[in-house]
Design an enzyme around this catalytic site. Structure first.
Site, mmCIF file in Angstrom:
data_model
loop_
_atom_site.group_PDB
_atom_site.id
_atom_site.type_symbol
_atom_site.label_atom_id
_atom_site.label_comp_id
_atom_site.label_asym_id
_atom_site.label_seq_id
_atom_site.Cartn_x
_atom_site.Cartn_y
_atom_site.Cartn_z
ATOM 1 N N GLU A 121 0.443 -1.196 -0.132
ATOM 2 C CA GLU A 121 0.223 0.237 -0.125
ATOM 3 C C GLU A 121 0.569 1.338 0.121
ATOM 4 O OE1 GLU A 121 -2.848 -0.146 -1.290
ATOM 5 O OE2 GLU A 121 -3.365 -1.396 0.300
ATOM 6 N N HIS A 122 0.784 1.974 -1.109
ATOM 7 C CA HIS A 122 1.595 3.541 -1.170
ATOM 8 C C HIS A 122 2.437 2.814 -1.551
ATOM 9 C CE1 HIS A 122 -2.075 6.828 0.213
ATOM 10 N NE2 HIS A 122 -2.570 5.148 0.935
ATOM 11 N N ASP A 166 2.965 2.056 -4.678
ATOM 12 C CA ASP A 166 3.251 2.485 -5.989
ATOM 13 C C ASP A 166 3.708 3.353 -6.780
ATOM 14 O OD1 ASP A 166 0.704 3.817 -5.133
ATOM 15 O OD2 ASP A 166 -0.383 3.027 -7.401
ATOM 16 N N SER A 195 -24.268 6.769 -16.547
ATOM 17 C CA SER A 195 -24.304 6.466 -15.649
ATOM 18 C C SER A 195 -25.199 6.541 -15.132
ATOM 19 C CB SER A 195 -22.777 6.951 -14.776
ATOM 20 O OG SER A 195 -23.289 5.709 -13.814
ATOM 21 N N GLY A 216 -15.613 4.795 -3.827
ATOM 22 C CA GLY A 216 -15.093 5.448 -2.700
ATOM 23 C C GLY A 216 -15.076 4.358 -1.511
ATOM 24 N N GLY A 226 -12.225 1.956 -1.704
ATOM 25 C CA GLY A 226 -11.068 1.068 -1.469
ATOM 26 C C GLY A 226 -10.779 0.127 -2.605
ATOM 27 N N LEU A 227 -11.821 -0.035 -3.546
ATOM 28 C CA LEU A 227 -11.781 -1.246 -4.260
ATOM 29 C C LEU A 227 -11.287 -0.739 -5.485
ATOM 30 C CD1 LEU A 227 -14.907 -3.471 -2.785
ATOM 31 C CD2 LEU A 227 -12.054 -3.059 -1.806
ATOM 32 N N SER A 258 -13.629 1.526 -8.260
ATOM 33 C CA SER A 258 -13.964 1.756 -9.021
ATOM 34 C C SER A 258 -13.511 2.775 -9.428
ATOM 35 C CB SER A 258 -15.994 2.370 -7.841
ATOM 36 O OG SER A 258 -15.516 3.332 -7.897
ATOM 37 N N ASP A 296 -4.126 0.023 -9.775
ATOM 38 C CA ASP A 296 -5.420 -0.596 -9.820
ATOM 39 C C ASP A 296 -5.705 -0.433 -10.900
ATOM 40 O OD1 ASP A 296 -5.341 1.078 -7.154
ATOM 41 O OD2 ASP A 296 -6.244 2.671 -7.917
#
Ligand code: ADP
Ligand code: MG
Length: 399
Positions: free
Chosen positions: A38-39, A41, A72, A139, A141-142, A144, A189
């Site tokens: 995490e963090h 990248d 959308s 929103g 954290g997955l 979108s 991502d």
């Protein structure tokens, strides 16, 4: 992940409402869970995400007037611009476009540029209508955002016959997010969403963009990944995320390296001498997290998925104490999952809210979920969404 409706049906219906016609095709791309890393990248380091079974679907049709229109289920007011105007809109006049529409329009803009670089004249590119629907929580954290970028990029790449590679499409998605939306995120991502495989993770070197597909073996080991969406929202474009990036850049500069990726744990004693305590702890998180990713991939290959639990736990502690991006809700979700028998657990995603994950025996999932919901109620927190996700296929054409 349990979908309540099919995003493909929703996208088809929305497209019909918009145009009165049937779409020419469907493309989709998944969200992702970052298993560990995490963090790291944007510090040129290592990450190990997998694509999930929640997807964003694009229903697409062509139009003859060189314009692009997007709509959308997320916000059914259509936004329309001329393809030729995208170059003047992004990045300088992006504020004129409602935020969500900057994702698909930003991808179209970035792809036009990538086409130019590949020697394709973007002038004759066909106009398009795009209807979007998704079952990736927004929103949480997955990612979108990577799902909407990956689905749009795949659709336009096929429609326009650009022949760009998956990595090039991931780059275009990142460029859209950084420059058209204005969120300073790394490329993890988009790479996960483009390259995902069933029951596998993507071990990614964010400097070279070398990506290895690594079998996770969760299904064979009887393990599930339980996600707790704390429903505390995060905002990448503002606040803490930018501050953490700045601290990392400062730390790299002090250490005389181009990115924190170039440091190893043995360098930390010297780092401690050279910088203030906060910068040091930010650096220590990134350097040890890179090492945990390497260890996780090695252990997974050598011993299987149960061997990585302690690394997940250590990653969470590092984000809570050194990087300081966890929240009380995330800490409670992680601790409760662990007490319920999880092999390992950590917050995932950018932090300041969003979701946690736990690697847990499938027989323990229901009990753990119930305990987490009860613990949140007792603490007076908002009721979390608790669900399982499964490592799944990346972006693809669906019909
Ligand atoms: P995350 O990627 O963790 O879900 P982000 O803040 O990076 O969170 O991205 C969420 C944003 O992406 C939303 O606020 C919206 O602007 C856009 N977005 C995501 N999915 C969709 C969708 N299906 N339709 C329209 N916009 C979307
Ligand atoms: Mg995102």
């Amino acid at each position: 992940m349990t979908a309540t409706a099919s995003p493909q049906t929703d996208a088809r219906d929305l497209f019909a409402e918009l145009t009165g016609a049937t779409p020419a095709g469907f493309w989709s791309a998944p969200g992702r869970v970052n298993l560990i890393g995490e963090h790291t990248d944007y510090n040129d380091g290592f990450v190990f995400p997998f694509a999930i079974d929640g997807r964003t679907v694009v229903a697409l049709g062509t139009r003859g007037d060189g314009r692009i229109r997007v709509v959308s289920t997320f916000d059914p007011v259509p936004i329309e611009v001329a393809l030729a105007d995208l170059d003047t809109l992004f990045p300088d006049r992006r504020d004129e476009i409602v935020e969500w529409a900057r994702y698909p329009l930003g991808v179209a803009w970035a792809l036009q540029d990538a086409a130019r670089a590949a020697g394709v004249d973007p002038a004759p590119l066909t106009g398009v209508d795009i209807a979007l629907a998704s079952d990736v929580p927004v929103g949480a954290g997955l990612s979108s955002s990577a799902a909407i970028e990956g689905a749009t990029a795949s659709a336009l790449n096929d429609l326009w016959g650009l022949g760009l590679t998956r990595v090039a499409l991931a780059r275009a998605g990142r460029r859209a997010e950084n420059e058209a939306v204005g969120a300073p995120t790394g490329i993890m991502d988009q790479m996960a969403s483009m390259l995902g495989r069933p029951d596998a993770g993507i071990f990614l070197d964010c400097r070279s963009l070398d990506a290895d597909v690594v079998d996770l073996g969760f299904a064979d080991a009887g393990l599930e990944v339980l996600v707790v969406d704390t429903r505390v929202s995060h905002a990448h474009a503002t606040g803490g995320y930018g501050e953490r990036r700045a601290a990392c850049e400062r730390g790299a500069e002090i250490m005389g390296v181009s990115a924190l990726r170039d440091l190893v744990p043995a360098d930390l004693d010297r780092a401690r001498e050279l910088m203030d305590d906060v910068t040091f702890r930010r650096v220590r998180h990134v350097v040890t997290e890179d090492q945990r990713v390497l260890d996780a991939v090695r252990l997974l290959r050598a011993e299987g998925p149960r061997a990585i639990g302690a690394l997940l736990d250590a990653s969470h502690a590092s984000m809570r104490d050194d990087f300081e991006i966890s929240t009380a809700e995330l800490d409670l979700a992680v601790e409760t999952a662990r007490a319920a028998g999880a092999v390992g657990a950590r917050m995932t995603g950018g932090g300041f809210g969003g979701s946690s994950i736990a690697l847990i025996d499938s027989t323990l999932v229901d009990d753990a979920a119930a305990r987490i919901v009860a613990a949140f109620a007792e603490a007076g927190f908002c009721e979390p969404h608790v669900f399982t996700v499964h490592p799944s296929e990346g972006a693809r054409r669906d019909g």
